[in-house]
Scaffold this active site. Structure first.
Site, mmCIF file in Angstrom:
data_model
loop_
_atom_site.group_PDB
_atom_site.id
_atom_site.type_symbol
_atom_site.label_atom_id
_atom_site.label_comp_id
_atom_site.label_asym_id
_atom_site.label_seq_id
_atom_site.Cartn_x
_atom_site.Cartn_y
_atom_site.Cartn_z
ATOM 1 N N ARG A 162 -12.642 5.203 45.885
ATOM 2 C CA ARG A 162 -11.747 4.365 44.629
ATOM 3 C C ARG A 162 -10.182 4.536 44.724
ATOM 4 O O ARG A 162 -9.607 4.689 43.596
ATOM 5 C CB ARG A 162 -12.273 4.676 43.546
ATOM 6 C CG ARG A 162 -13.756 4.356 43.206
ATOM 7 C CD ARG A 162 -14.167 3.014 43.206
ATOM 8 N NE ARG A 162 -15.476 2.922 43.150
ATOM 9 C CZ ARG A 162 -16.620 2.650 44.094
ATOM 10 N NH1 ARG A 162 -15.952 3.031 45.326
ATOM 11 N NH2 ARG A 162 -17.904 2.884 44.140
ATOM 12 N N SER A 235 -18.280 1.602 35.739
ATOM 13 C CA SER A 235 -18.249 3.174 35.849
ATOM 14 C C SER A 235 -17.195 3.695 35.113
ATOM 15 O O SER A 235 -16.200 3.507 35.448
ATOM 16 C CB SER A 235 -18.595 3.559 37.068
ATOM 17 O OG SER A 235 -19.611 2.948 37.733
ATOM 18 N N GLU A 331 -12.530 6.877 36.043
ATOM 19 C CA GLU A 331 -12.162 5.823 36.811
ATOM 20 C C GLU A 331 -11.263 4.519 36.306
ATOM 21 O O GLU A 331 -10.792 4.015 36.938
ATOM 22 C CB GLU A 331 -13.410 5.324 37.472
ATOM 23 C CG GLU A 331 -13.464 4.390 38.644
ATOM 24 C CD GLU A 331 -14.604 3.972 39.601
ATOM 25 O OE1 GLU A 331 -15.643 4.750 39.524
ATOM 26 O OE2 GLU A 331 -14.889 2.629 39.675
HETATM 27 C C1 LIG Z 1 -19.824 -4.354 34.703
HETATM 28 C C2 LIG Z 1 -19.063 -4.066 35.565
HETATM 29 C C3 LIG Z 1 -19.263 -3.533 36.900
HETATM 30 C C4 LIG Z 1 -18.567 -2.952 37.960
HETATM 31 N N1 LIG Z 1 -19.101 -2.409 39.070
HETATM 32 C C5 LIG Z 1 -18.031 -1.911 39.961
HETATM 33 C C6 LIG Z 1 -18.679 -1.547 41.151
HETATM 34 O O1 LIG Z 1 -19.852 -1.530 41.700
HETATM 35 N N2 LIG Z 1 -17.920 -0.871 41.998
HETATM 36 C C7 LIG Z 1 -16.790 -0.879 41.807
HETATM 37 O O2 LIG Z 1 -15.813 -0.332 42.427
HETATM 38 N N3 LIG Z 1 -16.047 -1.041 40.658
HETATM 39 C C8 LIG Z 1 -16.831 -1.803 39.562
HETATM 40 N N4 LIG Z 1 -16.299 -2.253 38.589
HETATM 41 C C9 LIG Z 1 -14.779 -1.920 38.411
HETATM 42 C C10 LIG Z 1 -14.069 -3.378 38.616
HETATM 43 O O3 LIG Z 1 -14.931 -4.329 38.694
HETATM 44 C C11 LIG Z 1 -13.063 -3.097 40.005
HETATM 45 O O4 LIG Z 1 -12.137 -1.966 39.720
HETATM 46 C C12 LIG Z 1 -12.244 -4.371 40.163
HETATM 47 O O5 LIG Z 1 -11.605 -4.210 41.228
HETATM 48 C C13 LIG Z 1 -11.230 -4.500 39.078
HETATM 49 O O6 LIG Z 1 -10.650 -5.868 39.263
HETATM 50 P P1 LIG Z 1 -9.726 -6.508 38.327
HETATM 51 O O7 LIG Z 1 -9.290 -7.927 38.969
HETATM 52 O O8 LIG Z 1 -10.427 -6.746 37.171
HETATM 53 O O9 LIG Z 1 -8.502 -5.826 38.351
HETATM 54 P P2 LIG Z 1 -7.790 -5.128 36.993
HETATM 55 O O10 LIG Z 1 -8.742 -4.142 36.491
HETATM 56 O O11 LIG Z 1 -7.141 -6.027 36.090
HETATM 57 O O12 LIG Z 1 -6.709 -3.895 37.724
HETATM 58 C C14 LIG Z 1 -7.180 -2.825 38.317
HETATM 59 C C15 LIG Z 1 -5.926 -2.225 39.343
HETATM 60 O O13 LIG Z 1 -5.388 -3.073 40.270
HETATM 61 C C16 LIG Z 1 -4.152 -3.605 40.014
HETATM 62 N N5 LIG Z 1 -3.935 -5.068 40.242
HETATM 63 C C17 LIG Z 1 -4.725 -5.858 40.052
HETATM 64 N N6 LIG Z 1 -4.171 -7.098 40.583
HETATM 65 C C18 LIG Z 1 -3.461 -6.879 41.271
HETATM 66 C C19 LIG Z 1 -2.658 -7.368 42.466
HETATM 67 N N7 LIG Z 1 -2.879 -8.749 42.837
HETATM 68 N N8 LIG Z 1 -1.657 -6.537 43.056
HETATM 69 C C20 LIG Z 1 -1.316 -5.209 42.838
HETATM 70 N N9 LIG Z 1 -2.252 -4.663 42.083
HETATM 71 C C21 LIG Z 1 -3.148 -5.378 41.268
HETATM 72 C C22 LIG Z 1 -3.933 -3.434 38.584
HETATM 73 O O14 LIG Z 1 -2.351 -3.088 38.276
HETATM 74 C C23 LIG Z 1 -4.930 -2.161 38.191
HETATM 75 O O15 LIG Z 1 -4.070 -0.932 38.619
HETATM 76 C C24 LIG Z 1 -17.109 -2.849 37.728
HETATM 77 C C25 LIG Z 1 -16.594 -3.255 36.396
HETATM 78 C C26 LIG Z 1 -17.468 -3.619 35.481
HETATM 79 C C27 LIG Z 1 -16.913 -4.415 34.063
#
Ligand SMILES: Cc1cc2nc3c(=O)[nH]c(=O)nc-3n(C[C@H](O)[C@H](O)[C@H](O)COP(=O)(O)OP(=O)(O)OC[C@H]3O[C@@H](n4cnc5c(N)ncnc54)[C@H](O)[C@@H]3O)c2cc1C
Length: 335
Positions: A162, A235, A331
């Site tokens: 991660r 998580s 996380e």
């Molecule tokens: C129900 C649920 C289940 C999940 N299951 C998993 C799982 O199985 N495995 C897992 O690893 N994660 C999981 N996650 C966590 C999450 O889905 C991931 O971390 C995902 O990658 C976040 O994506 P996001 O677009 O929502 O990013 P955000 O939460 O909006 O941002 C996350 C980070 O990425 C940065 N960021 C976003 N877009 C960009 C860009 N274009 N350029 C540079 N930086 C950027 C942000 O600044 C921040 O630091 C889960 C979340 C939920 C709600």
């Protein structure tokens, strides 16, 4: 391009925190991003995807950027390996579904993870024995410091559990991911070793990636909250890694669930620790430890405040620390 002042972020974060930002900018392509006058935008600057790994603890005083760069382009020249270029604003699961439908292997175990492609390569998302780094060839970014386009190979992204170069303190917020080059394969390569996958497949070897995707989705639906129904950020804590001596003191007979890393250290599921402390279902105001998966904190009432979530987080960290002597680290990113 869409620019909004005093923008409500309630629908931009899966925890459903009722917060706003000074300025919200949504761009459609790299040219629009490059053309922004960053000196005039309220600071600090935060790039978000779907806000599925964020906990907004208060109104954001600066500018929130969001990408609408959405394309999936196959660079298919007939080899077994198929490079796929994908815009950072594409929903990650849409990318997985589409590539599975095309019979391409590689992304299927990462089905149903919320969020966008840009964030996926920042986070190095992972599930069911696969991490996104396993299928990334390169990442294209816009460097907010030097104001120029840059490319990184997967190796240069320094991927870990991660984590990535993009999350290192010196680079935090510096690079906006604009597109990602993935490397998928026509050659069947099912990864079904992770607990539960073979059972979900009915004991049959999968003949295409869509079958694995469906098995993974079945497993996820059974234990993870649907962001459309209940707020969470998945998580909440990372799984702690301890020395073999510390593991022996936590579990003298070795019966606690664990995974031995290559360097001999031991990774312990944080969910097991939280459950062992009797914290499953624990509540603080509107926040609750999810009954089906104690690694997840949910906005159970729909109106939980950031304080509710933070005090539940504190309670979990303190209880696990006093029982096992291990400090859990979130996380989820606190903003
Ligand atoms: C129900 C649920 C289940 C999940 N299951 C998993 C799982 O199985 N495995 C897992 O690893 N994660 C999981 N996650 C966590 C999450 O889905 C991931 O971390 C995902 O990658 C976040 O994506 P996001 O677009 O929502 O990013 P955000 O939460 O909006 O941002 C996350 C980070 O990425 C940065 N960021 C976003 N877009 C960009 C860009 N274009 N350029 C540079 N930086 C950027 C942000 O600044 C921040 O630091 C889960 C979340 C939920 C709600």
């Amino acid at each position: 391009m869409r620019i909004k002042l005093k923008y409500d972020l309630s629908s931009q974060n899966t925890f459903r925190m009722k917060v706003s930002c000074e300025c919200f900018v949504e761009y459609e392509n790299v040219k629009e991003l490059e053309g922004l006058n960053f000196d005039k935008l309220p600071r600090p600057i935060l790039h978000i995807g779907e806000g599925s790994n964020l906990l907004f603890t208060k109104d954001f005083p600066g500018t929130v950027l969001h990408s609408n760069i959405e394309f999936i382009k196959y660079v298919d020249v007939g080899f077994d390996e198929v490079p796929v270029m994908v815009g950072a604003g594409v929903n990650f699961d849409n990318f997985v579904e589409e590539t599975c439908r095309h019979g391409l292997w590689g992304a299927e175990n990462l089905s149903m993870i919320p969020g966008e492609v840009g964030a996926a390569v920042v986070q190095n998302i992972g599930a069911y024995g696969v991490e996104v780094k396993d299928i990334v060839s390169g990442v294209v970014c816009f460097d907010l410091k030097e104001k120029k386009r840059v490319k990184f190979t997967a190796q240069e992204c320094h991927y870990g559990y991660r984590s990535s170069m993009f999350k290192e303190e010196a680079n935090k917020g510096r690079y906006v991911v604009t597109s990602v080059l993935f490397r998928l394969s026509r050659v069947p390569a099912p990864k079904t070793g992770y607990k539960g996958i073979m059972e979900a497949l009915g004991g049959n070897e999968p003949s295409n990636p869509m079958e694995v995707r469906e098995a993974v989705m079945k497993l996820r639906r059974a234990k993870l909250p649907d962001p459309l129904e209940v707020g969470s950020a998945g998580s909440f804590f990372k799984n702690p890694v301890v020395s073999s001596e510390q593991f022996a003191s936590i579990s003298p007979d070795g019966s606690a669930p664990h995974y031995v890393l290559e360097d001999g250290r031991v990774k312990i599921p944080a969910a097991w620790m939280i459950e062992s402390c009797g914290l499953k279902g624990e509540r603080e105001g509107g926040a609750q430890v999810y009954e089906k998966q104690p690694l997840v904190i949910v906005n159970a009432s729909g109106n939980a405040s950031a304080e509710d979530i933070l005090s539940l987080e504190r309670k979990i960290i303190d209880t696990v620390k006093s029982r096992f002597g291990v400090e859990l680290h979130p996380e989820v990113e606190h903003i």
